[in-house]
Design an enzyme around this catalytic site. Sequence first.
Site, PDB file in Angstrom:
ATOM      1  N   GLY A   1     -21.139  40.593 -20.112  1.00  0.00           N
ATOM      2  CA  GLY A   1     -21.557  41.831 -19.468  1.00  0.00           C
ATOM      3  C   GLY A   1     -22.561  41.633 -18.341  1.00  0.00           C
ATOM      4  O   GLY A   1     -22.551  40.600 -17.658  1.00  0.00           O
TER       5      GLY A   1
ATOM      6  N   ASP B   1     -17.610  40.029  -6.643  1.00  0.00           N
ATOM      7  CA  ASP B   1     -17.716  40.746  -5.358  1.00  0.00           C
ATOM      8  C   ASP B   1     -17.401  42.229  -5.552  1.00  0.00           C
ATOM      9  O   ASP B   1     -18.024  43.100  -4.932  1.00  0.00           O
ATOM     10  CB  ASP B   1     -16.744  40.143  -4.339  1.00  0.00           C
ATOM     11  CG  ASP B   1     -17.038  38.671  -4.082  1.00  0.00           C
ATOM     12  OD1 ASP B   1     -18.212  38.272  -4.182  1.00  0.00           O
ATOM     13  OD2 ASP B   1     -16.093  37.922  -3.785  1.00  0.00           O
TER      14      ASP B   1
ATOM     15  N   THR C   1     -25.316  39.330 -13.673  1.00  0.00           N
ATOM     16  CA  THR C   1     -23.997  39.402 -14.314  1.00  0.00           C
ATOM     17  C   THR C   1     -23.815  38.176 -15.204  1.00  0.00           C
ATOM     18  O   THR C   1     -24.218  37.063 -14.844  1.00  0.00           O
ATOM     19  CB  THR C   1     -22.860  39.489 -13.272  1.00  0.00           C
ATOM     20  OG1 THR C   1     -22.967  38.398 -12.358  1.00  0.00           O
ATOM     21  CG2 THR C   1     -22.930  40.799 -12.497  1.00  0.00           C
TER      22      THR C   1
ATOM     23  N   GLU D   1     -22.528  32.427   2.409  1.00  0.00           N
ATOM     24  CA  GLU D   1     -21.393  31.702   2.998  1.00  0.00           C
ATOM     25  C   GLU D   1     -21.431  31.738   4.519  1.00  0.00           C
ATOM     26  O   GLU D   1     -20.450  31.374   5.168  1.00  0.00           O
ATOM     27  CB  GLU D   1     -20.058  32.263   2.472  1.00  0.00           C
ATOM     28  CG  GLU D   1     -19.791  31.887   1.019  1.00  0.00           C
ATOM     29  CD  GLU D   1     -18.396  32.222   0.534  1.00  0.00           C
ATOM     30  OE1 GLU D   1     -17.684  33.001   1.193  1.00  0.00           O
ATOM     31  OE2 GLU D   1     -18.021  31.704  -0.529  1.00  0.00           O
TER      32      GLU D   1
HETATM   33  O1  RIB Z   1     -16.020  35.312  -4.528  1.00  0.00           O
HETATM   34  C1  RIB Z   1     -14.700  34.939  -4.290  1.00  0.00           C
HETATM   35  C2  RIB Z   1     -14.560  34.321  -2.935  1.00  0.00           C
HETATM   36  O2  RIB Z   1     -15.285  33.112  -2.924  1.00  0.00           O
HETATM   37  C3  RIB Z   1     -13.153  33.937  -2.559  1.00  0.00           C
HETATM   38  O3  RIB Z   1     -12.438  34.990  -1.946  1.00  0.00           O
HETATM   39  C4  RIB Z   1     -13.363  32.722  -1.685  1.00  0.00           C
HETATM   40  O4  RIB Z   1     -13.055  32.926  -0.346  1.00  0.00           O
HETATM   41  C5  RIB Z   1     -14.825  32.318  -1.864  1.00  0.00           C
HETATM   42  O5  RIB Z   1     -15.561  32.646  -0.790  1.00  0.00           O
END
Ligand code: RIB
Length: 296
Positions: free
Chosen positions: A216, A243, A211, A136
Site C-alpha cells: 500500500g 507514475d 508507496t 530522468e
Molecule cells: O516509470 C516507468 C517508466 O520508467 C517507463 O515508462 C520508462 O520509460 C522509465 O522511464
Amino acid sequence: MRVLNIGSLNLDYVYAVDHIILPGETEATGEMHIYLGGKGINQSMALAKAGVEVYHGGMIGADGQPFLDACMEYGVNAKHIQIIEEKTGHTIIQVDRNAQNSILLYGGANQCLTEAFVDQVLADFSAGDILLLQNEVNLLPYIVDRAYEKGMQIALNPSPYNEKLDAVDMSKISIFLVNEVEGGQIAGTSDPQAILKTMLEQYPHARIVLTLGKDGAVYGDAHETHFQPIFPVKAVDTTAAGDTFTGYFLAGLSEGMSIPDTLRMSAKASSIAVTRPGAVPSIPLRSEVMEALRNS
Ligand code: RIB
C-alpha cells in the site's frame, strides 16, 4: 491549479520474458511492443487523464512525434516540448511472467535540457502553480532553484534515485512522492515508519507520500498521517503504476480533496494501470477510476 511537469519522454521497447535475464545469459523473448513512456510524460498523462490542466516541458528527437500526438489526444499542453537533433530517450524493458520489470534507460534528448530552455519554460508559470519533477532529466538542481525563487510549489518523485540528486536542495521541495527505496536513500533507514518519521523531521513543512508496492501507501505531513492499502488485482505489467499514482495524487491535492479520498483514488488508478500492458496506454481515465471506485 496548473501543473508544469518538466520531465522525460521515452520510447519504451517492452519485451515479454519468462524471467529477468541474468548476467551472461541469452533468452529468446515473447512479444515485443513499443509504447510511449518515460516517468515524466507518464505522470503528465496521468494528471491530464485525471482532469488537471497540465503542461509538459521536455525534449525529444525527430522520432518523438507520437508523443505530441498523444499529448493532443489526452489534453497535455505540449508547447514546451522541444524537438532537437538528438535521439528521443528510450528504454529496454523486460516484463517477466510475474509482471515484474527491469528497465535499461538511455537518456538521449532528456539529458539535453539547457538553462535557457528551463528559464523560457518557467517564464510562463508563477506562484500558485505546481512544478512536478522526476530524476530522468538533467539540470534538476537548477530547475528547483529557479522554480523556488518564483514561489512555485515543487513536487519531486526522485526516481530513479542516484547520486545526481545529492545536488538538489531538498528543503525546497513541498511534496515528496517516494517508494521505499527512494525514501530509504533520503532518510537513511529502510523501515517505512522510520522513513516517514525521519523525512518529516528533515522536511517539516513537506507532504510525504511513501508507496510500498503490495503493502500500500502511507501519507504524512506535520498534521496528519494516513494509510491506504492496495486494491488487489491480477497484474500483467507494473510499469507506470507509480507514475499513475503520482498523477492522481497531485490531481486530488490540487482539487482540495481530502487526503484519504485522494489516496484511495490514486490506489485505484494504479491498480487499473497494472492490469494493462505498457506505460502511457495503461493509465486509466478519471471516469474509469471513479466507476471502479463505485463498484468496489
Ligand atoms: O516509470 C516507468 C517508466 O520508467 C517507463 O515508462 C520508462 O520509460 C522509465 O522511464
